[in-house]
Write a protein that holds these residues in place. Structure first.
Motif, mmCIF file in Angstrom:
data_model
loop_
_atom_site.group_PDB
_atom_site.id
_atom_site.type_symbol
_atom_site.label_atom_id
_atom_site.label_comp_id
_atom_site.label_asym_id
_atom_site.label_seq_id
_atom_site.Cartn_x
_atom_site.Cartn_y
_atom_site.Cartn_z
ATOM 1 N N LYS A 105 0.811 -1.220 0.000
ATOM 2 C CA LYS A 105 0.000 0.000 0.000
ATOM 3 C C LYS A 105 0.849 1.279 0.000
ATOM 4 O O LYS A 105 0.557 2.229 -0.721
ATOM 5 N N LEU A 108 2.200 2.138 -3.364
ATOM 6 C CA LEU A 108 1.189 2.752 -4.223
ATOM 7 C C LEU A 108 0.974 4.203 -3.809
ATOM 8 O O LEU A 108 0.845 5.084 -4.663
ATOM 9 N N SER A 109 0.981 4.497 -2.492
ATOM 10 C CA SER A 109 0.764 5.900 -2.129
ATOM 11 C C SER A 109 1.970 6.752 -2.475
ATOM 12 O O SER A 109 1.795 7.902 -2.877
ATOM 13 N N GLU A 112 1.476 7.480 -6.155
ATOM 14 C CA GLU A 112 0.409 8.463 -6.346
ATOM 15 C C GLU A 112 0.899 9.864 -5.960
ATOM 16 O O GLU A 112 0.607 10.848 -6.642
#
Lengths: 330, 330
Positions: A105, A108-109, A112
């Motif tokens: 996770k 992915l952040s 982003e």
């Protein structure tokens, strides 16, 4: 390596083993370095690791799970070496959600954050040979199928896949190195959950016996940390690497049994080596022999492992003998 | 199929397209069925889907991200058909974190719940052919390398990998089907984000033109939903399937252009078919031709796709003509 002079470089996991060695090298190269580290006690962060560059790097104690912090920290950086991770296979089974939060996770952040705040940055992510599981053939090249022996492998593969995807879809310049067993100064040796090499070193420093699981004939390739730092720097500056995954590896392969003997010889400290049966929780994640085919990175950026195991072990024992007290206690 | 008579069966995503068709079949087979569905508006959940078995199944409106709820719901079940998922590739890029929470993290929490609360349950997980990306060869067998064109692919592969891992490590009896394009009654046709087949059907029902991206020669294999239900039931009862992954597929392959024509013929509703250039966000996730090699499941459990595209489309249009109003409005 002039590429990095005067550049802003963020290292996640920057107080850890590889991150701190990379930071020291980058400071020598004239980079402006920021280290992000959560200092989770069982992970590898250690402020003593950056003693040689204390005051010449920025230290930001924060967790990659803190997505708001990340969003700010990635701004204005020229390079991100994304090394933060939960690396213990045993811990990934005991607490799989934490492993997912950090290794999947948070990656992915970070991507982003980069996409929205700093799409021109260059990113190098450190993956692991664990994604190959028990090898179907040797040496293992990058086309070897993935296969997971633990939760850590699944999440680490997701983490590296997000990096490659963000290059493919958004053109974010990211690439992946799949590391094999890395050793050297500044590695955590307080407990046995970050790999057998660090634990053998600790056993020798303590003068306690080394336990080798099984018959000790399992073969591995090893990289001294300076060689890994060199690989990170080489792929980070090369536009042909984006979207790619590269194995690291070494020309020498060694059995655990022979490695333990070599360590004793190099260290000059005599301890017993004992063969013990695999504990069940280790047996089920044992992969047998492993060594990488790393021709791809050699051909792409001319990298090779330059430091022999004997020389690397000598430097490693010199370091821990000089600074032992900073690595034994919590 | 006596296996399922009197058994307790949980279906996640149970009010969705495949889940509801499976539920109806399981009720016919005498199972005691509980459906878990979050009823997220853009996903496929629709209470009308279970009209034929209303009152004969338990409906539990909850989200698989609710780990406490899951922990309770998995207890005492004999089988779990784990179909809940965010399936839109476009949405996975627009909101990647939600995709990760549903398709990766929730799968891990379901498996943790099972490991602690009900380790004897049997689980069938529905994966997707999307994990193969753009095929390197055709037909695509289960050994084809994974490659991801979107965040959904990465997370779905993590989700299926957790299932296989929990079998390997803990003996949790789980297996994975990688579905190809599934169509039939009860599919969401309100928007175009759940695949082109549903959207073509909607276009025809509305009498509006069908838009085919590119030249329309892209080949696909299709499964009518009853065949998919049959596959789920067959692997769920067979002890040789645990820890395995199986492709679904079909003997017929069809181009998008020919499929659109066949749909018009079967429906008896004449609409225009128009070739339009790929929109950029579709082009970058386009995979070209795809059809599966599904010999593995055929050999393991004797499954094959029995319903021809023509027959499947006829049943599909019959259904939507009779129940159109339940599928057009929010």
């Amino acid at each position: 390596m002039d590429t990095y002079a005067g550049k802003k470089v963020l290292i996640t996991g920057g107080l850890g083993f590889i991150g701190s060695n990379l930071a020291i090298r980058l400071v020598e190269l004239g980079a402006e370095v920021t280290l992000v580290d959560s200092m989770i006690p069982s992970h590898g962060g250690n402020l003593f690791n950056i003693e040689p560059v204390r005051g010449r790097v920025s230290v930001n104690i924060s967790d990659v799970r803190d997505s708001h912090g990340l969003e700010y920290l990635v701004r204005d950086q020229d390079f991100i070496f994304n090394l933060a991770g939960q690396v213990s296979h045993i811990e990934s089974m005991a607490d799989p959600m934490t492993d997912l939060e950090i290794n999947s996770k948070s990656q992915l952040s970070l991507l982003e954050a980069v996409r929205h705040q700093n799409p021109d940055v260059r990113i190098v992510f450190t993956g692991t040979r664990q994604v190959y599981g028990k090898p179907e053939y040797l040496p293992v090249d990058e086309k070897h199928p993935v296969s997971f022996t633990d939760v850590n492998g699944v999440n680490n593969f997701a983490g590296e896949s997000f990096h490659r995807l963000y290059f493919d879809v958004y053109g974010i310049r990211a690439c992946v190195l799949r590391l094999t067993n890395t050793y050297g100064p500044r590695q955590l040796i307080r407990h046995s959950r970050q790999g057998f090499i660090a634990w053998f070193i600790r056993n020798i420093l303590d003068g306690t016996k080394i336990q080798v699981f099984g018959d000790g004939t399992q073969v591995r390739d090893l990289n001294y940390v300076d060689d890994v730092v060199e690989a990170l720097l080489r792929v980070g500056r090369d536009d042909r690497c984006w979207g790619q995954v590269f194995n690291l590896g070494a020309p020498e392969h060694v059995s655990l049994w022979d490695l333990a003997h070599l360590m004793i010889e190099v260290s000059g400290i005599r301890v017993l080596i004992e063969k013990v049966p695999f504990p069940p929780e280790k047996k089920r994640i044992d992969i047998g022999d492993y060594y990488a085919d790393y021709r791809k990175i050699r051909e792409a950026v001319g990298w090779d492992a330059r430091i022999s195991i004997r020389e690397g072990l000598r430097k490693t024992f010199d370091y821990y003998r000089a600074h032992k007290q900073h690595y034994l206690d919590d």
